[in-house]
Design a protein around this motif. Structure first.
Motif, PDB file in Angstrom:
ATOM      1  N   PHE A   1     -10.679  22.377 -96.802  1.00 42.49           N
ATOM      2  CA  PHE A   1     -11.187  22.726 -98.131  1.00 42.49           C
ATOM      3  C   PHE A   1     -10.466  21.994 -99.254  1.00 42.49           C
ATOM      4  CE2 PHE A   1     -11.038  25.251-102.004  1.00 42.49           C
ATOM      5  CZ  PHE A   1     -12.385  25.277-102.315  1.00 42.49           C
ATOM      6  N   LYS A   2      -9.147  21.993 -99.241  1.00 42.12           N
ATOM      7  CA  LYS A   2      -8.391  21.389-100.338  1.00 42.12           C
ATOM      8  C   LYS A   2      -8.699  19.897-100.460  1.00 42.12           C
ATOM      9  CE  LYS A   2      -3.791  21.104-102.344  1.00 42.12           C
ATOM     10  NZ  LYS A   2      -2.391  21.473-102.237  1.00 42.12           N
ATOM     11  N   ARG A   3      -8.650  19.172 -99.328  1.00 39.80           N
ATOM     12  CA  ARG A   3      -8.952  17.737 -99.340  1.00 39.80           C
ATOM     13  C   ARG A   3     -10.408  17.488 -99.755  1.00 39.80           C
ATOM     14  NH1 ARG A   3      -5.045  17.962 -99.877  1.00 39.80           N
ATOM     15  NH2 ARG A   3      -3.120  17.507 -98.842  1.00 39.80           N
ATOM     16  N   ALA A   4     -11.298  18.332 -99.230  1.00 40.51           N
ATOM     17  CA  ALA A   4     -12.719  18.174 -99.537  1.00 40.51           C
ATOM     18  C   ALA A   4     -12.975  18.395-101.024  1.00 40.51           C
ATOM     19  CB  ALA A   4     -13.542  19.150 -98.714  1.00 40.51           C
ATOM     20  N   HIS A   5     -12.311  19.382-101.602  1.00 44.77           N
ATOM     21  CA  HIS A   5     -12.490  19.685-103.024  1.00 44.77           C
ATOM     22  C   HIS A   5     -12.001  18.527-103.886  1.00 44.77           C
ATOM     23  CE1 HIS A   5     -11.481  21.627-106.914  1.00 44.77           C
ATOM     24  NE2 HIS A   5     -12.672  22.172-106.707  1.00 44.77           N
ATOM     25  N   GLU A   6     -10.834  17.990-103.562  1.00 42.66           N
ATOM     26  CA  GLU A   6     -10.294  16.837-104.301  1.00 42.66           C
ATOM     27  C   GLU A   6     -11.273  15.668-104.255  1.00 42.66           C
ATOM     28  OE1 GLU A   6      -6.715  16.066-102.175  1.00 42.66           O
ATOM     29  OE2 GLU A   6      -5.562  17.639-103.197  1.00 42.66           O
ATOM     30  N   THR A   7     -11.755  15.378-103.054  1.00 40.08           N
ATOM     31  CA  THR A   7     -12.641  14.238-102.862  1.00 40.08           C
ATOM     32  C   THR A   7     -13.970  14.436-103.573  1.00 40.08           C
ATOM     33  OG1 THR A   7     -11.625  13.886-100.713  1.00 40.08           O
ATOM     34  CG2 THR A   7     -13.681  12.757-101.110  1.00 40.08           C
ATOM     35  N   LEU A   8     -14.486  15.649-103.528  1.00 37.40           N
ATOM     36  CA  LEU A   8     -15.774  15.927-104.156  1.00 37.40           C
ATOM     37  C   LEU A   8     -15.682  15.810-105.674  1.00 37.40           C
ATOM     38  CD1 LEU A   8     -18.656  16.645-103.352  1.00 37.40           C
ATOM     39  CD2 LEU A   8     -18.064  19.036-103.729  1.00 37.40           C
ATOM     40  N   MET A   9     -14.600  16.304-106.252  1.00 40.80           N
ATOM     41  CA  MET A   9     -14.415  16.183-107.704  1.00 40.80           C
ATOM     42  C   MET A   9     -14.354  14.705-108.108  1.00 40.80           C
ATOM     43  SD  MET A   9     -14.381  19.205-108.949  1.00 40.80           S
ATOM     44  CE  MET A   9     -15.458  19.778-107.661  1.00 40.80           C
ATOM     45  N   ARG A  10     -13.673  13.915-107.305  1.00 40.98           N
ATOM     46  CA  ARG A  10     -13.562  12.476-107.576  1.00 40.98           C
ATOM     47  C   ARG A  10     -14.923  11.800-107.431  1.00 40.98           C
ATOM     48  NH1 ARG A  10      -9.497   8.520-107.605  1.00 40.98           N
ATOM     49  NH2 ARG A  10      -9.981   6.658-106.392  1.00 40.98           N
ATOM     50  N   ALA A  11     -15.670  12.203-106.407  1.00 36.36           N
ATOM     51  CA  ALA A  11     -17.000  11.623-106.186  1.00 36.36           C
ATOM     52  C   ALA A  11     -17.929  11.938-107.352  1.00 36.36           C
ATOM     53  CB  ALA A  11     -17.591  12.161-104.888  1.00 36.36           C
ATOM     54  N   TRP A  12     -17.876  13.176-107.845  1.00 37.48           N
ATOM     55  CA  TRP A  12     -18.721  13.550-108.988  1.00 37.48           C
ATOM     56  C   TRP A  12     -18.345  12.757-110.233  1.00 37.48           C
ATOM     57  CZ3 TRP A  12     -18.491  19.560-108.241  1.00 37.48           C
ATOM     58  CH2 TRP A  12     -19.401  19.923-107.245  1.00 37.48           C
ATOM     59  N   ALA A  13     -17.048  12.506-110.421  1.00 32.50           N
ATOM     60  CA  ALA A  13     -16.598  11.728-111.583  1.00 32.50           C
ATOM     61  C   ALA A  13     -17.125  10.297-111.503  1.00 32.50           C
ATOM     62  CB  ALA A  13     -15.069  11.732-111.661  1.00 32.50           C
ATOM     63  N   PHE A  14     -17.031   9.696-110.303  1.00 32.23           N
ATOM     64  CA  PHE A  14     -17.550   8.344-110.133  1.00 32.23           C
ATOM     65  C   PHE A  14     -19.060   8.309-110.324  1.00 32.23           C
ATOM     66  CE2 PHE A  14     -13.665   7.262-107.516  1.00 32.23           C
ATOM     67  CZ  PHE A  14     -13.196   6.314-108.412  1.00 32.23           C
ATOM     68  N   ALA A  15     -19.751   9.331-109.828  1.00 38.67           N
ATOM     69  CA  ALA A  15     -21.209   9.378-109.955  1.00 38.67           C
ATOM     70  C   ALA A  15     -21.611   9.437-111.422  1.00 38.67           C
ATOM     71  CB  ALA A  15     -21.769  10.576-109.195  1.00 38.67           C
ATOM     72  N   PHE A  16     -20.914  10.254-112.210  1.00 32.81           N
ATOM     73  CA  PHE A  16     -21.203  10.379-113.640  1.00 32.81           C
ATOM     74  C   PHE A  16     -20.980   9.042-114.341  1.00 32.81           C
ATOM     75  CE2 PHE A  16     -19.939  11.206-118.000  1.00 32.81           C
ATOM     76  CZ  PHE A  16     -20.966  12.035-118.441  1.00 32.81           C
ATOM     77  N   LYS A  17     -19.831   8.429-114.067  1.00 29.56           N
ATOM     78  CA  LYS A  17     -19.480   7.161-114.703  1.00 29.56           C
ATOM     79  C   LYS A  17     -20.478   6.069-114.334  1.00 29.56           C
ATOM     80  CE  LYS A  17     -16.426   4.470-112.952  1.00 29.56           C
ATOM     81  NZ  LYS A  17     -15.232   3.842-112.406  1.00 29.56           N
ATOM     82  N   ASN A  18     -20.837   6.005-113.056  1.00 27.19           N
ATOM     83  CA  ASN A  18     -21.687   4.913-112.594  1.00 27.19           C
ATOM     84  C   ASN A  18     -23.145   5.062-113.013  1.00 27.19           C
ATOM     85  OD1 ASN A  18     -19.675   3.332-111.486  1.00 27.19           O
ATOM     86  ND2 ASN A  18     -19.680   4.497-109.589  1.00 27.19           N
ATOM     87  N   ARG A  19     -23.578   6.296-113.336  1.00 25.24           N
ATOM     88  CA  ARG A  19     -24.914   6.438-113.915  1.00 25.24           C
ATOM     89  C   ARG A  19     -24.974   5.736-115.263  1.00 25.24           C
ATOM     90  NH1 ARG A  19     -24.686  11.657-111.692  1.00 25.24           N
ATOM     91  NH2 ARG A  19     -24.054  12.599-113.670  1.00 25.24           N
ATOM     92  N   LYS A  20     -23.882   5.808-116.021  1.00 24.85           N
ATOM     93  CA  LYS A  20     -23.817   5.124-117.320  1.00 24.85           C
ATOM     94  C   LYS A  20     -23.714   3.605-117.124  1.00 24.85           C
ATOM     95  CE  LYS A  20     -23.550   9.236-118.917  1.00 24.85           C
ATOM     96  NZ  LYS A  20     -24.818   9.889-119.193  1.00 24.85           N
ATOM     97  N   LEU A  21     -22.877   3.181-116.174  1.00 24.97           N
ATOM     98  CA  LEU A  21     -22.689   1.749-115.928  1.00 24.97           C
ATOM     99  C   LEU A  21     -23.963   1.094-115.407  1.00 24.97           C
ATOM    100  CD1 LEU A  21     -19.131   1.673-114.331  1.00 24.97           C
ATOM    101  CD2 LEU A  21     -19.789   0.996-116.625  1.00 24.97           C
ATOM    102  N   PHE A  22     -24.753   1.829-114.645  1.00 26.97           N
ATOM    103  CA  PHE A  22     -26.005   1.300-114.116  1.00 26.97           C
ATOM    104  C   PHE A  22     -26.943   0.913-115.259  1.00 26.97           C
ATOM    105  CE2 PHE A  22     -30.373   1.840-112.577  1.00 26.97           C
ATOM    106  CZ  PHE A  22     -30.366   0.946-111.516  1.00 26.97           C
ATOM    107  N   LYS A  23     -27.028   1.767-116.274  1.00 28.87           N
ATOM    108  CA  LYS A  23     -27.874   1.477-117.431  1.00 28.87           C
ATOM    109  C   LYS A  23     -27.406   0.198-118.125  1.00 28.87           C
ATOM    110  CE  LYS A  23     -28.992   6.318-118.297  1.00 28.87           C
ATOM    111  NZ  LYS A  23     -28.449   6.857-117.058  1.00 28.87           N
ATOM    112  N   ARG A  24     -26.082   0.057-118.254  1.00 30.62           N
ATOM    113  CA  ARG A  24     -25.513  -1.132-118.891  1.00 30.62           C
ATOM    114  C   ARG A  24     -25.837  -2.393-118.082  1.00 30.62           C
ATOM    115  NH1 ARG A  24     -19.132  -1.225-119.285  1.00 30.62           N
ATOM    116  NH2 ARG A  24     -19.545   0.808-120.197  1.00 30.62           N
TER     117      ARG A  24
END
Length: 115
Positions: free
Chosen positions: A32-55
């Protein structure tokens, strides 16, 4: 007051998170702990890359338009300025599509923007 045990709620929350980490590597999918860390990081990258894709797409459209207006003897900046003065409101995505699919119509738009 009666005692409240929260095991069911915790188990449900953990299961929901672990279901989202399916396909991750090693402990990242089942601890759980490792999965939670990784998932939070994945969501952050997903948010950032949705913006970068438009650019990235906008720069691709601009490159296509530039390549299409060069044979007509003008530059991208002059072309866009001509469109604004001619009150033609086509976005860059549609202009790049026109340049690829309808070169004759695009040539007409370039002529209008020139004069």
């Amino acid at each position: 007051m009666s005692r409240v045990k929260r095991g069911i709620a915790t188990k449900k929350r953990h299961k929901r998170l672990l279901k989202q980490t399916k396909g991750f590597w090693g402990q990242r999918k089942n601890i759980f702990k490792r999965a939670h860390e990784t998932l939070m990081r994945a969501w952050a990258f997903a948010f950032k890359n949705r913006k970068l894709f438009k650019r990235d797409m906008r720069s691709l459209f601009i490159s296509r338009i530039t390549a299409a207006v060069r044979p007509h003897g003008t530059s991208y900046s002059k072309f866009v300025h001509g469109l604004k003065t001619a009150h033609i409101e086509l976005n860059r995505k549609m202009l790049s599509q026109l340049a690829i699919v309808e070169p004759v119509a695009f040539a007409r738009i370039v002529e209008i923007s020139k004069g």
